[in-house]
Scaffold this motif. Structure first.
Motif, short mmCIF file in Angstrom:
data_model
loop_
_atom_site.label_atom_id
_atom_site.label_comp_id
_atom_site.label_asym_id
_atom_site.label_seq_id
_atom_site.Cartn_x
_atom_site.Cartn_y
_atom_site.Cartn_z
N ALA A 187 -3.97 58.71 48.65
CA ALA A 187 -4.84 57.36 49.01
C ALA A 187 -4.76 56.62 47.86
CB ALA A 187 -6.15 57.75 49.88
N LYS A 188 -5.07 57.39 46.64
CA LYS A 188 -5.29 56.46 45.45
C LYS A 188 -3.85 55.80 44.90
CE LYS A 188 -6.51 57.22 40.52
NZ LYS A 188 -7.93 56.62 40.66
N TYR A 189 -4.30 54.49 44.90
CA TYR A 189 -3.24 53.41 44.27
C TYR A 189 -2.11 53.22 45.58
CZ TYR A 189 -4.55 54.21 39.38
OH TYR A 189 -5.31 53.99 38.37
N LYS A 190 -2.78 53.43 46.84
CA LYS A 190 -2.02 53.23 48.14
C LYS A 190 -1.24 52.05 48.12
CE LYS A 190 -2.04 54.20 52.98
NZ LYS A 190 -2.85 54.51 54.31
N LYS A 191 -1.83 50.83 47.64
CA LYS A 191 -1.59 49.70 47.84
C LYS A 191 -0.25 49.22 46.86
CE LYS A 191 -4.56 47.43 44.36
NZ LYS A 191 -5.45 46.05 44.10
N TYR A 192 -0.05 50.30 45.89
CA TYR A 192 1.23 50.04 45.34
C TYR A 192 2.37 50.92 45.55
CZ TYR A 192 -2.32 48.31 42.07
OH TYR A 192 -3.37 47.52 41.53
N ALA A 193 2.14 51.62 46.70
CA ALA A 193 3.38 52.52 47.31
C ALA A 193 4.38 51.40 47.74
CB ALA A 193 2.77 53.35 48.53
N GLY A 194 5.59 51.90 48.07
CA GLY A 194 6.65 51.05 48.45
C GLY A 194 7.31 50.33 47.18
N GLY A 195 7.37 50.77 46.26
CA GLY A 195 8.25 50.15 45.04
C GLY A 195 7.47 48.97 44.36
N LYS A 196 6.16 49.04 44.46
CA LYS A 196 5.10 47.93 43.73
C LYS A 196 4.89 48.40 42.57
CE LYS A 196 3.57 46.24 48.29
NZ LYS A 196 4.31 47.16 49.14
N ILE A 197 5.75 48.78 41.77
CA ILE A 197 5.50 49.06 40.29
C ILE A 197 5.35 48.06 39.17
CG2 ILE A 197 7.99 49.58 39.80
CD1 ILE A 197 4.82 51.72 38.49
N VAL A 198 5.72 47.10 39.52
CA VAL A 198 5.50 45.96 38.52
C VAL A 198 4.10 45.45 38.81
CG1 VAL A 198 5.98 43.42 38.18
CG2 VAL A 198 7.80 44.92 38.60
#
Length: 362
Positions: A187-198
């Motif tokens: 769940a941690k940093y879930k909003k950055y999953a899917g390649g949202k590393i930038v």
């Protein structure tokens, strides 16, 4: 200065990391998620330099976390020596409910760390030891290079953040368009999953440079293939090609299922499919989209799924993130030609590629 470098497919990121490491006299750690990618980095050192310098350490991500993130300070929480990793596909909800200071949340009775907890445990041990875990890593490695950063999620990203905070000079390299794996589901940093590393770097790592130009040219795909791949991610910097070799059969093609045998006989492509449920021509050179990541072939024959066919035909541009990433990976494996299999009487589209038939003179 620490940097996140966004690399196009075939841009030579492994070569870039190796050459950068060879310019440094201090200790360098290079880590990546898969064993296969770790081996490709080793191979590139031998190819370019003939050996791996003594100041360079190459380790898979899980091995790094166990050796340097867990074992040195495990006594703050874990009684028995941590011996390895237990791969889990789905987290046990009962274990997740345990307190963060309960060792049963992280390891089995035999000392194996649950794979979905292997990144969190170093962070917990770092807190319990008043910051010793990541300060120790900084004392050992002045430079930390991370390859395939787009596949890192959850507490992986927290580890990256903490390494930067203690002063490691970080170089993160990856392609958000190729997010075909997830190291774990957290769940941690879930909003950055899917390649949202930038976006993660912009939000959480102050002072890290984001570089979208250094590795934006493909040395693998010809320009026609690059143009198709660019259409999949119109919001990202387009990739140009430095591969100008011509073979007489170059670009994008459509092959009817009745003509596959003949096409395979003539051009000897590698067949790429979404997964093993897809029926393909019975030749040895066949693999799933995701497993082909990092590889280069002269030609590929792709068996597209319905959403992929809809995308190619223009019927729909909506595709799940994972499917789009795998499709992008499949298309960008080829140097010279990409061929799509179709079953209908009519060509799915006249806007992308050309029809190939056995009587076409190449």
């Amino acid at each position: 200065m620490s940097s996140l470098i966004i690399a196009a497919a075939g841009a030579g990121k492994t070569t870039f990391l190796v050459k950068k490491a060879l310019e440094i006299s201090e200790n360098v750690l290079i880590t990546t998620y898969t064993d296969a990618n770790e081996q490709s980095i080793r191979d590139k050192f031998y190819e370019i330099n003939g050996c791996i310098p003594s100041n360079v350490t190459i380790m898979p991500w899980f091995s790094l976390l166990i050796k340097h993130g867990i074992r040195p300070y495990q006594s703050y929480l874990i009684n028995n020596r941590v011996s390895g990793v237990l791969l889990v596909n789905k987290a046990d909800k009962n274990l997740l409910r345990l307190k963060d200071t309960n060792e049963k949340k992280y390891v089995t009775a035999s000392g194996n760390v649950y794979s979905n907890m292997i990144s969190k445990l170093p962070c917990v041990l770092d807190e319990l030891s008043n910051g010793c875990v990541f300060r120790r890593i900084r004392k050992i490695f002045s430079y930390v290079f991370v390859d395939e950063i787009q596949d890192f999620v959850g507490y992986d990203l927290e580890v990256i953040k903490k390494l930067h905070e203690v002063g490691c000079n970080m170089t993160l390299v990856g392609d958000p368009r190729q997010t075909t794996y997830r190291t774990h589901y957290e769940a941690k940093y879930k909003k950055y999953a899917g390649g949202k590393i930038v976006i993660f770097v912009q939000d959480n790592i102050a002072g890290m440079n984001i570089d979208t130009t250094t590795l934006s040219t493909s040395h693998r795909n010809n320009q026609i293939i690059c143009d198709l791949a660019n259409q999949m991610y119109p919001d990202m910097k387009p990739c140009d090609s430095a591969m100008n070799e011509k073979t007489g059969h170059d670009g994008i093609f459509w092959v009817h299922e009745n003509d596959i045998d003949k096409y395979v006989d003539i051009y000897n492509p590698v067949q790429l499919r979404y997964d093993k449920r897809t029926k393909v021509n019975p030749i040895p050179k066949t693999m799933n989209f995701g497993l082909s990541k990092g590889l280069t072939f002269n030609r590929v024959l792709i068996y597209p799924t319905k959403p992929m066919l809809d995308w190619l035909s223009g019927k729909s541009k909506d595709m799940k993130d994972e499917s789009l990433s795998k499709f992008y990976v499949a298309v960008t494996r080829a140097r010279y030609s990409v061929a799509f299999v179709y079953k209908t009487k009519r060509l799915p589209t006249n806007d992308i590629g050309t029809r190939w038939t056995p009587d076409v003179l190449e």
